[in-house]
Design an enzyme around this catalytic site. Structure first.
Site, mmCIF file in Angstrom:
data_model
loop_
_atom_site.group_PDB
_atom_site.id
_atom_site.type_symbol
_atom_site.label_atom_id
_atom_site.label_comp_id
_atom_site.label_asym_id
_atom_site.label_seq_id
_atom_site.Cartn_x
_atom_site.Cartn_y
_atom_site.Cartn_z
ATOM 1 N N ASN A 1 59.457 53.128 116.024
ATOM 2 C CA ASN A 1 60.231 53.326 114.791
ATOM 3 C C ASN A 1 59.662 54.530 114.045
ATOM 4 O OD1 ASN A 1 61.324 53.273 112.196
ATOM 5 N ND2 ASN A 1 61.151 51.057 111.982
ATOM 6 N N VAL B 1 52.189 55.175 112.272
ATOM 7 C CA VAL B 1 51.670 55.651 113.560
ATOM 8 C C VAL B 1 52.726 56.485 114.287
ATOM 9 C CG1 VAL B 1 50.751 54.957 115.805
ATOM 10 C CG2 VAL B 1 50.029 53.754 113.751
ATOM 11 N N CYS B 2 53.974 56.067 114.233
ATOM 12 C CA CYS B 2 55.049 56.828 114.886
ATOM 13 C C CYS B 2 55.205 58.192 114.234
ATOM 14 C CB CYS B 2 56.364 56.058 114.827
ATOM 15 S SG CYS B 2 56.324 54.495 115.720
ATOM 16 N N SER B 3 55.109 58.227 112.932
ATOM 17 C CA SER B 3 55.219 59.477 112.192
ATOM 18 C C SER B 3 54.058 60.405 112.534
ATOM 19 C CB SER B 3 55.251 59.180 110.691
ATOM 20 O OG SER B 3 55.400 60.351 109.944
ATOM 21 N N THR C 1 54.462 61.771 116.156
ATOM 22 C CA THR C 1 55.518 62.769 116.287
ATOM 23 C C THR C 1 55.101 64.088 115.656
ATOM 24 O OG1 THR C 1 57.169 61.022 116.362
ATOM 25 C CG2 THR C 1 57.964 63.239 115.842
#
Length: 165
Positions: free
Chosen positions: A53, A58-60, A63
């Protein structure tokens, strides 16, 4: 495949491809709403970062980290795939200033289901890193067991350095 999120056990819908195997065909959605398949995306060596998501920390972080590396690797496609809609992804890119890395939406779960990464109970794809060649063969993979952990950026980028020499 067994994984965890905040130490709670989860299962994906199958077993992901292993190094040496070809990726299964899949479809994802680009920012402009165009549906594309694997053959259209993998036109040169490619790094695919799969995040559950994009709107989580962590995803941010993941990326943005790969986005900061894109310019160092000419001749390599960099993609991030998440189960967010392309509108959510566009909003995130605008808010975070991400311009180079292309985000692809797996809101319809085709990629996750074909890859054995879809976690039905959570409606997300399991965090992972893939590097594939132009024949769609998996050269490198990292399957992150705990979804709140970051991937090993250095290992993936070192592998890219090796194959681009």
């Amino acid at each position: 495949m067994q994984i965890t999120m905040k130490n709670a056990p989860l299962s994906t819908n199958g077993q992901p491809p292993v190094v040496g195997n070809k990726l299964p065909d899949f479809k994802v959605e680009k920012a402009d709403g165009t549906i594309v398949n694997m053959v259209e995306l993998i036109t040169r060596p490619t790094l695919i970062s799969v995040v559950p998501n994009i709107n989580t920390s962590v995803c941010s972080i993941s990326t943005k980290r790969f986005n900061s590396e894109v310019d160092n690797y000419s001749g390599i496609n960099f993609y991030t795939i998440s189960t967010n809609t392309n509108t959510e992804q566009k909003n995130w890119c605008a808010a975070e200033g991400v311009k180079q890395m292309e985000l692809l939406s797996d809101a319809h779960h085709d990629f996750g289901e074909q890859m054995g990464l879809f976690v039905e109970d959570a409606g997300i794809d399991a965090r992972s890193i893939w590097i594939v060649d132009t024949d769609k063969k998996v050269l490198y993979q990292e399957l992150i067991q705990e979804m709140t952990d970051e991937p090993n950026y250095n290992a993936a980028l070192e592998f890219l350095n090796e194959i681009t020499k």
